[in-house]
Design a protein around this motif. Sequence first.
Motif, PDB file in Angstrom:
ATOM      1  N   SER A 385      -7.290  -2.362   0.262  1.00  0.00           N
ATOM      2  CA  SER A 385      -6.048  -2.464   1.041  1.00  0.00           C
ATOM      3  C   SER A 385      -4.873  -1.895   0.276  1.00  0.00           C
ATOM      4  O   SER A 385      -3.982  -1.232   0.836  1.00  0.00           O
ATOM      5  N   LYS A 386      -4.848  -2.135  -1.059  1.00  0.00           N
ATOM      6  CA  LYS A 386      -3.762  -1.609  -1.878  1.00  0.00           C
ATOM      7  C   LYS A 386      -3.790  -0.090  -1.914  1.00  0.00           C
ATOM      8  O   LYS A 386      -2.747   0.570  -1.806  1.00  0.00           O
ATOM      9  N   ARG A 387      -5.003   0.478  -2.072  1.00  0.00           N
ATOM     10  CA  ARG A 387      -5.120   1.952  -2.091  1.00  0.00           C
ATOM     11  C   ARG A 387      -4.701   2.546  -0.755  1.00  0.00           C
ATOM     12  O   ARG A 387      -4.010   3.560  -0.716  1.00  0.00           O
ATOM     13  N   GLU A 388      -5.092   1.907   0.345  1.00  0.00           N
ATOM     14  CA  GLU A 388      -4.725   2.423   1.674  1.00  0.00           C
ATOM     15  C   GLU A 388      -3.229   2.355   1.889  1.00  0.00           C
ATOM     16  O   GLU A 388      -2.637   3.258   2.490  1.00  0.00           O
ATOM     17  N   ALA A 389      -2.585   1.292   1.375  1.00  0.00           N
ATOM     18  CA  ALA A 389      -1.142   1.158   1.520  1.00  0.00           C
ATOM     19  C   ALA A 389      -0.420   2.224   0.719  1.00  0.00           C
ATOM     20  O   ALA A 389       0.627   2.756   1.152  1.00  0.00           O
ATOM     21  N   GLU A 390      -0.941   2.573  -0.456  1.00  0.00           N
ATOM     22  CA  GLU A 390      -0.305   3.589  -1.291  1.00  0.00           C
ATOM     23  C   GLU A 390      -0.454   4.992  -0.712  1.00  0.00           C
ATOM     24  O   GLU A 390       0.390   5.863  -0.905  1.00  0.00           O
ATOM     25  N   ASN A 391      -1.544   5.182   0.031  1.00  0.00           N
ATOM     26  CA  ASN A 391      -1.769   6.481   0.647  1.00  0.00           C
ATOM     27  C   ASN A 391      -1.046   6.596   1.986  1.00  0.00           C
ATOM     28  O   ASN A 391      -0.757   7.650   2.474  1.00  0.00           O
TER      29      ASN A 391
END
Length: 391
Positions: A385-391
Motif C-alpha cells: 500500500s505504501k509503494r502504491e501511494a508513492e507511485n
Amino acid sequence: MAPQATRPKLLRPEGRQRSEVAPIELFFDLVYVFTIIQVSHTLLDHLSWFGFAEVAVLFGAVWWAWNYSAWAMNWLDPHSGLVRVLNGLLMLAALGMALALPHAFAEDGLLFAGCYVAAQVIRPAFMAVAMRGHVLAKNYTNLLAWSASAGVLFLAGAFLDTVPRLIVWAVALLIDVSGPRFEFRFPGLGSAPMHTWPTDAAHLAERNRLVFIIALGESILIMGNTLYGMDPITTRAVLASLFGFIGLFVMWWAYFALAGHDTQASQGDASTSALRSAFAYAHALMVAGAIVVAVSIELRITHEHTDPALVLTTVGGPLIYLAGNILFLRSRTGAVARERYLAAAVLAVIGVLGLALGHSVPPIAVGLAVIAVMTTLAVATQLRSKREAEN
C-alpha cells in the motif's frame, strides 16, 4: 417540455458531509454488538458441521438485514425524523433476531423469522414511498417483491422441524441474497439494473469498516468475559488471551492496510456492481471470519488440549476472512491478491498438521502459527500500500 422530477424530501442532502456516517447509523450498529455476540455464542454451543450450517444461515440473515439497512441509509437523510423512526423499528427487529438466535432452530424460530421478514419488508416499502419521483422508488419496489417472496419461505420454514427448517431457510436466504446478482428482476416489474442505483462509495466503505471493527471488538468481549469467569486464572489462559489479542490486532492491521481510507482498493472501481461485491458479499465473509476467530480464541483459552474444533476454528476464521479479502480486491481493483492465496495455502497446511498431530501440539502453538502467517500478510500489505501511494 417535460416537467422536472421533484427531488424526494427524504433523500440524503448533497455536499461535503454527505458521506459521513451519522449518529443514528452509529446507534443502529450498537444492536449488532449484541447480535454478533449471540452468533459467536451459538456457534460455541453447536460445534459440529450441522451446527456450523445452522449458524451460517442465521449469520447470513443477520448480515443481510444489516447490509440492506446500510445501503438504504446511503440514500436516506439521517436527520429526518421519519428516517430515525425507521431505524428505530429496524433496530427492534434486529434485537428480536438476536434474542431468538440461540434457539432459532427450536422454539424461537417464528420470532427470528418474523423479525427478519418484518425488517426486509418494512425497509423497502418505506423506501418505495419515500423515494417517489426518483429511480430508487422503482428499484425498491422490485427489491420489496424479491424480499417478500423470500420472506414467505422464511415464515413457512419456522413451522418445520430442525432439518427441513434449515433447508427451507437456506433456500430463502439464497433467494434474498441473490437478488442484486439478478438485478431484482421480477415478473411484471422488470429489473432494477445496478447502474440505476446512484451509490456513495465512501459512505458504504465507512459503514463496513465500522461493522468490521464491531466484529473484532466482540472477540475482546469474549476474552474478557472468559478470563473473568475463570477461578483461578491460569498462566496458559493469560498467554492464550495475550496471543489472541495480538491476532486481533494483526487482523485489524491487515484489514486497514487493505481497505483503509487511503489505500488503492478504497479508491478503486466505484460502480454499484463493484460495490455490491466488495461490501454486500466480501465484507460478509470478512465479518464472518472475525466471528469464527472470536470462537477460536475462547477455545484456546479454555481448552488444555488441541482438538479438531479448535484447529478448524483457529485456521478457518482467517481463511474465511481471506476469502473476503480476495473478493474485495477483485471487485475494487481487479487484483489477483497472490499474497492472500499464498497465506491461505499456508493456513491450510497448518490446519492439516494440527488435525494430524492433535493432542501432541498445544493450542497456543496452533494460534502462534496462524499469527505468524497473518502478521507476515499484514506487513506485506502495508508495504504494498505504501509503494502504491508513492507511485
